[in-house]
Scaffold this active site. Structure first.
Site, PDB file in Angstrom:
ATOM      1  N   ASN A 106       0.853  -1.196   0.000  1.00  0.00           N
ATOM      2  CA  ASN A 106       0.000   0.000   0.000  1.00  0.00           C
ATOM      3  C   ASN A 106       0.884   1.239   0.000  1.00  0.00           C
ATOM      4  O   ASN A 106       1.999   1.205   0.516  1.00  0.00           O
ATOM      5  CB  ASN A 106      -0.872  -0.005   1.268  1.00  0.00           C
ATOM      6  CG  ASN A 106      -1.757   1.228   1.374  1.00  0.00           C
ATOM      7  OD1 ASN A 106      -2.433   1.604   0.426  1.00  0.00           O
ATOM      8  ND2 ASN A 106      -1.761   1.883   2.535  1.00  0.00           N
ATOM      9  N   HIS A 108       0.897   5.290   1.234  1.00  0.00           N
ATOM     10  CA  HIS A 108       0.195   6.237   2.103  1.00  0.00           C
ATOM     11  C   HIS A 108       0.957   7.570   2.101  1.00  0.00           C
ATOM     12  O   HIS A 108       2.185   7.583   2.158  1.00  0.00           O
ATOM     13  CB  HIS A 108       0.101   5.674   3.530  1.00  0.00           C
ATOM     14  CG  HIS A 108      -0.686   6.582   4.429  1.00  0.00           C
ATOM     15  ND1 HIS A 108      -2.056   6.714   4.333  1.00  0.00           N
ATOM     16  CD2 HIS A 108      -0.281   7.443   5.401  1.00  0.00           C
ATOM     17  CE1 HIS A 108      -2.473   7.604   5.217  1.00  0.00           C
ATOM     18  NE2 HIS A 108      -1.414   8.064   5.873  1.00  0.00           N
ATOM     19  N   SER A 135       5.007   6.776   2.123  1.00  0.00           N
ATOM     20  CA  SER A 135       5.552   5.461   2.506  1.00  0.00           C
ATOM     21  C   SER A 135       4.872   4.375   1.702  1.00  0.00           C
ATOM     22  O   SER A 135       3.666   4.448   1.431  1.00  0.00           O
ATOM     23  CB  SER A 135       5.259   5.174   3.989  1.00  0.00           C
ATOM     24  OG  SER A 135       5.648   6.249   4.822  1.00  0.00           O
ATOM     25  N   ASP A 144      -3.181   1.374   7.401  1.00  0.00           N
ATOM     26  CA  ASP A 144      -1.924   2.074   7.113  1.00  0.00           C
ATOM     27  C   ASP A 144      -0.770   1.624   8.007  1.00  0.00           C
ATOM     28  O   ASP A 144       0.087   2.427   8.398  1.00  0.00           O
ATOM     29  CB  ASP A 144      -2.117   3.607   7.221  1.00  0.00           C
ATOM     30  CG  ASP A 144      -3.129   4.121   6.216  1.00  0.00           C
ATOM     31  OD1 ASP A 144      -3.200   3.567   5.107  1.00  0.00           O
ATOM     32  OD2 ASP A 144      -3.873   5.072   6.541  1.00  0.00           O
TER      33      ASP A 144
HETATM   34  C1  GAR Z   1      -2.739   8.988  -2.693  1.00  0.00           C
HETATM   35  O1  GAR Z   1      -2.214  10.174  -2.144  1.00  0.00           O
HETATM   36  C2  GAR Z   1      -2.489   7.807  -1.764  1.00  0.00           C
HETATM   37  O2  GAR Z   1      -1.260   7.874  -1.091  1.00  0.00           O
HETATM   38  C3  GAR Z   1      -3.651   7.937  -0.790  1.00  0.00           C
HETATM   39  O3  GAR Z   1      -4.744   8.287  -1.592  1.00  0.00           O
HETATM   40  C4  GAR Z   1      -4.270   9.030  -2.725  1.00  0.00           C
HETATM   41  C5  GAR Z   1      -4.835   8.372  -3.956  1.00  0.00           C
HETATM   42  O4  GAR Z   1      -4.534   9.101  -5.123  1.00  0.00           O
HETATM   43  N1  GAR Z   1      -3.854   6.728  -0.053  1.00  0.00           N
HETATM   44  C6  GAR Z   1      -4.220   6.696   1.213  1.00  0.00           C
HETATM   45  O5  GAR Z   1      -4.485   7.686   1.872  1.00  0.00           O
HETATM   46  C7  GAR Z   1      -4.321   5.299   1.818  1.00  0.00           C
HETATM   47  N2  GAR Z   1      -4.511   5.373   3.220  1.00  0.00           N
HETATM   48  P1  GAR Z   1      -4.545   8.399  -6.536  1.00  0.00           P
HETATM   49  O6  GAR Z   1      -5.917   7.747  -6.660  1.00  0.00           O
HETATM   50  O7  GAR Z   1      -4.380   9.513  -7.526  1.00  0.00           O
HETATM   51  O8  GAR Z   1      -3.437   7.398  -6.583  1.00  0.00           O
END
Ligand code: GAR
Length: 217
Positions: A106, A108, A135, A144
């Site tokens: 994943n 984050h 990360s 997370d």
């Molecule tokens: C990203 O910033 C990712 O790190 C976060 O959601 C966004 C998705 O953007 N993920 C989390 O917060 C997971 N806990 P994307 O759809 O453009 O990749």
């Protein structure tokens, strides 16, 4: 290594992984993209790229476990060996996480274990941190959390609004995720308890100071 990418929305990290997979020497192949939301923007890009793009709509299921049975089956049907969560905003139960233990990663947008969950950038700015980042980690049941594979640091600038910071961290995410996936797909990650070590780790990067050193040097 065949990967299945899980998304819930925009899918820009999925796009970064798919682009990386196109390089002939990259050790992973995007086998399927799956969204839990039918309206996820990222689905269009996946289809445009010729990658099977499916919806497993969590709202169509009576329970989380029923949803996960079909999600698991779809991943298996496409020969997936590693699951990559890329903005997948659905909590997974222990049953699913255990099935993919050490085979699910994943990304984050924080330097874990700080700022798990939602609104990482708002909270980092509110607490006055000078350096944040992103990360990539192996997935465990707690949200997370799990052994950290790789991190990238990003400066928080004076007067940053959460959106400004999110945009700079996202740029780092798009570099970090393909890098971390490469390490996993090449079989260079070793997990001992909560610690990941990398075989043949490269030389350290320069230290990031924030605010920068004056005079610069
Ligand atoms: C990203 O910033 C990712 O790190 C976060 O959601 C966004 C998705 O953007 N993920 C989390 O917060 C997971 N806990 P994307 O759809 O453009 O990749």
């Amino acid at each position: 290594m065949k990967i299945g990418i899980l998304i819930s929305g925009r899918g820009s990290n999925m796009q970064a992984l798919v682009e990386a997979c196109k390089a002939p020497d990259y050790p992973a192949e995007a086998a399927v993209v799956i969204s839990n939301r039918p309206d996820a923007l990222g689905l269009e890009y996946a289809r445009y790229s010729g990658i099977p793009a499916l919806v497993v709509d969590h709202k169509a299921y009576a329970s989380r476990t029923d949803f996960e049975v079909d999600l698991h089956a779809a991943l298996k049907d496409h020969g997936v060996e590693l699951v990559c969560n890329a903005g997948f905003m659905r909590l997974l139960t222990k049953g699913f996480v255990d099935k993919w233990r050490d085979r699910q990663i994943n990304i984050h947008p924080s330097l874990l274990p700080a700022y798990k969950g939602l609104h990482s950038h708002e909270r980092a700015i509110a607490e006055g941190v000078k350096i944040t980042g992103c990360s990539v980690h192996f997935v465990r049941t707690e949200m997370d959390s799990g052994p950290i594979i790789a991190q990238a640091a990003v400066q928080v600038l004076a007067h940053d609004e959460p959106g400004d910071l999110a945009a700079r961290v996202l740029q780092a995410e798009h570099k970090l995720y393909p890098h971390a996936l490469r390490l996993v797909a090449e079989g260079r990650t070793r997990i001992t308890g909560n610690i990941v070590t990398i075989d043949g780790e490269s030389t350290p990067s320069p230290v990031l100071f924030s605010p920068g050193l004056y005079p610069p040097g």
